[in-house]
Write a protein that holds these residues in place. Structure first.
Motif, short mmCIF file in Angstrom:
data_model
loop_
_atom_site.label_atom_id
_atom_site.label_comp_id
_atom_site.label_asym_id
_atom_site.label_seq_id
_atom_site.Cartn_x
_atom_site.Cartn_y
_atom_site.Cartn_z
N TYR A 70 57.67 43.58 30.07
CA TYR A 70 56.64 43.82 31.07
C TYR A 70 55.24 43.37 30.65
O TYR A 70 54.31 43.42 31.45
N ASP A 71 55.10 42.92 29.41
CA ASP A 71 53.78 42.49 28.93
C ASP A 71 53.56 41.04 29.31
O ASP A 71 53.49 40.16 28.47
N ASN A 72 53.46 40.78 30.62
CA ASN A 72 53.38 39.41 31.12
C ASN A 72 52.06 39.17 31.85
O ASN A 72 51.15 39.99 31.80
N SER A 75 50.29 41.86 33.92
CA SER A 75 49.67 43.01 33.27
C SER A 75 48.62 42.60 32.25
O SER A 75 48.25 43.38 31.38
N ARG A 76 48.12 41.38 32.35
CA ARG A 76 47.10 40.89 31.42
C ARG A 76 45.81 40.55 32.15
O ARG A 76 45.81 40.21 33.34
N ASP A 77 44.72 40.60 31.40
CA ASP A 77 43.41 40.20 31.90
C ASP A 77 42.94 38.97 31.13
O ASP A 77 43.53 38.59 30.11
N THR A 273 51.42 45.77 41.51
CA THR A 273 51.47 46.46 40.24
C THR A 273 50.11 47.11 39.98
O THR A 273 49.14 46.84 40.68
N THR A 274 50.04 47.94 38.98
CA THR A 274 48.89 48.82 38.77
C THR A 274 47.65 48.08 38.26
O THR A 274 47.73 47.18 37.42
N ARG A 275 46.52 48.50 38.79
CA ARG A 275 45.21 48.13 38.26
C ARG A 275 44.51 49.39 37.79
O ARG A 275 44.90 50.51 38.16
N TYR A 276 43.43 49.20 37.01
CA TYR A 276 42.65 50.33 36.51
C TYR A 276 41.17 50.04 36.70
O TYR A 276 40.72 48.91 36.47
N ALA A 277 40.44 51.04 37.11
CA ALA A 277 38.99 50.88 37.24
C ALA A 277 38.38 50.81 35.84
O ALA A 277 38.49 51.77 35.07
N VAL A 330 42.79 36.20 41.13
CA VAL A 330 43.31 35.47 39.97
C VAL A 330 44.79 35.74 39.73
O VAL A 330 45.47 34.95 39.06
N HIS A 331 45.30 36.83 40.28
CA HIS A 331 46.72 37.15 40.10
C HIS A 331 47.58 36.70 41.29
O HIS A 331 48.72 37.14 41.42
N TYR A 332 47.03 35.84 42.13
CA TYR A 332 47.82 35.30 43.24
C TYR A 332 49.09 34.67 42.68
O TYR A 332 49.08 33.97 41.66
N CYS A 333 50.21 34.90 43.36
CA CYS A 333 51.53 34.48 42.86
C CYS A 333 51.60 32.99 42.57
O CYS A 333 51.44 32.16 43.48
#
Length: 384
Positions: A70-72, A75-77, A273-277, A330-333
């Protein structure tokens, strides 16, 4: 039949544009979703970027099967996301994708050939699933005899109950299998995407072992699961709207509009998928303190009546359809062009070769999987 997607039609009036439950915020308004998904600095994907240096070090000392898979990119910035996306984008250029059209058409025709004479079939099992899994496996270089394994592995990956794997060993089996493929391609490269990923470099850096596993897992799951459900959901929706089906059959040039409408009206991904403030943020009139878990409910966003006139109605002629079925920002498929091409060929071929296609069961009996993120039918029984 009232689907979960139709239940989102009035959610904005009933609950507001952002629904807060404890430390989690669910974004259901279109404009609010654009703000969240378009702001990759204040809304981050990697929870480790909220940690102290010591906490981050500890997470790296204890990698798990979860980390491997799942570390793909999802889930990265930046800058990691930028580097990983640059590596994979080279394999998904429009030119590269369009070159696959003849092979995708061949696969679609072969699949229909196998069941056309029966007069009925399960369209998920016999068409919507095998079409994209064959395409992505051939791109990656997965041997033909192993394609059938990926359905249970994929379902385990996205959290769908797997009756064939009650022990829950699918993810471990998947890791072992991909590990063997990586080892083979490292010592004997082939003309396939896994070989290119194993040996690829970006700014002088190669993918780490963990990044390789996660990238391949993401490509296999995202590379077919979305398309399976785009085809399945879209066809089930179309067959429940015979006027729209007839319109599309008589006006095949509307196919691209129709696919965008399927993605909006009952798309394959129910939530992001999850984002965080990353800091204290106020969206509209909702305050989100740093660390808030933020999830965008795409099913509600794409039915927002303030953005989509007649959004609760299927309209294959709809234009200016700025849905978020493939995400935003930026995370557009990255695989969206491939999914659209596969869907275009799939729908055109089905409607042309099986013009009298209809549901073989009442719409009320259609059943959907139990994944919290991906929405798709367990079966789609049809006849012609």
């Amino acid at each position: 039949m009232t689907t979960p997607y139709e239940q989102y039609n009035n959610i904005h009036e009933a609950y507001g544009r952002i629904i807060k439950q404890g430390s989690t915020a669910y974004v259901v308004g279109y404009d609010e979703a654009r703000q969240v998904m378009g702001d990759h600095k204040r809304f981050i994907k990697d929870y480790r970027n909220l940690m102290s240096d010591r906490e981050r070090i500890m997470t790296h000392l204890m990698p798990t099967t979860f980390d491997l898979l799942y570390d793909n990119m999802l889930s990265r910035d930046a800058p990691d996301h930028t580097r990983l996306r640059a590596l994979i984008s080279k394999a998904f250029t429009n030119r590269t994708i369009q070159a696959l059209a003849p092979r995708i058409q061949e696969i679609a025709d072969q699949l229909i050939d196998a069941f056309e004479g029966k007069g009925e079939t399960d369209l998920i099992e016999d068409f919507a699933f095998p079409l994209p899994i064959i395409v992505i496996c051939e791109l990656l270089g997965i041997p033909t005899q192993d394609h059938h394994k990926f359905r249970s592995w994929s379902h385990a990956f996205i959290g769908i109950s797997n009756e064939a794997d009650p022990s829950g060993n699918s993810l471990f089996e998947f890791v072992e299998y991909i590990g063997r493929i990586i080892h083979l391609r490292r010592h004997d490269p082939q003309d396939d995407l896994i070989s290119r990923l194993v040996h690829a470099e970006e700014d002088g850096q190669r993918l780490t072992e963990q990044e390789l596993f996660s990238m391949i897992a993401l490509l296999i799951v995202a590379g077919h699961e979305t398309t399976v459900n785009l085809i399945g959901n879209g066809m089930a929706t179309l067959l429940q709207h015979p006027d729209q089906a007839a319109l599309l059959q008589h006006n095949p040039d509307l196919i691209d509009n129709a696919i965008e409408e399927f993605l909006r009206y009952e798309g394959p991904v129910e939530m992001t998928t999850t984002r965080y403030a990353a800091e204290d943020v106020t969206i509209g009139d909702t305050f989100l303190p740093r660390g808030t878990t933020v999830i965008v409910i795409l099913a509600a966003v794409n039915r927002d009546l303030q953005t989509f006139a007649g959004g609760d109605t299927l309209d294959v002629r709809r234009e200016q359809n700025k849905h978020m079925g493939f995400g935003y920002g930026v995370h557009y498929c990255v695989g969206a062009p491939l999914a659209r091409l596969e869907a275009r060929i799939a729908f055109n071929t089905l409607l042309k070769r099986l013009p009298t296609l209809q549901l073989a069961v009442p719409a009320a009996k259609l059943s959907y999987n139990d994944s919290a993120i991906v929405r798709g039918l367990t079966r789609l029984l049809v006849r012609w």
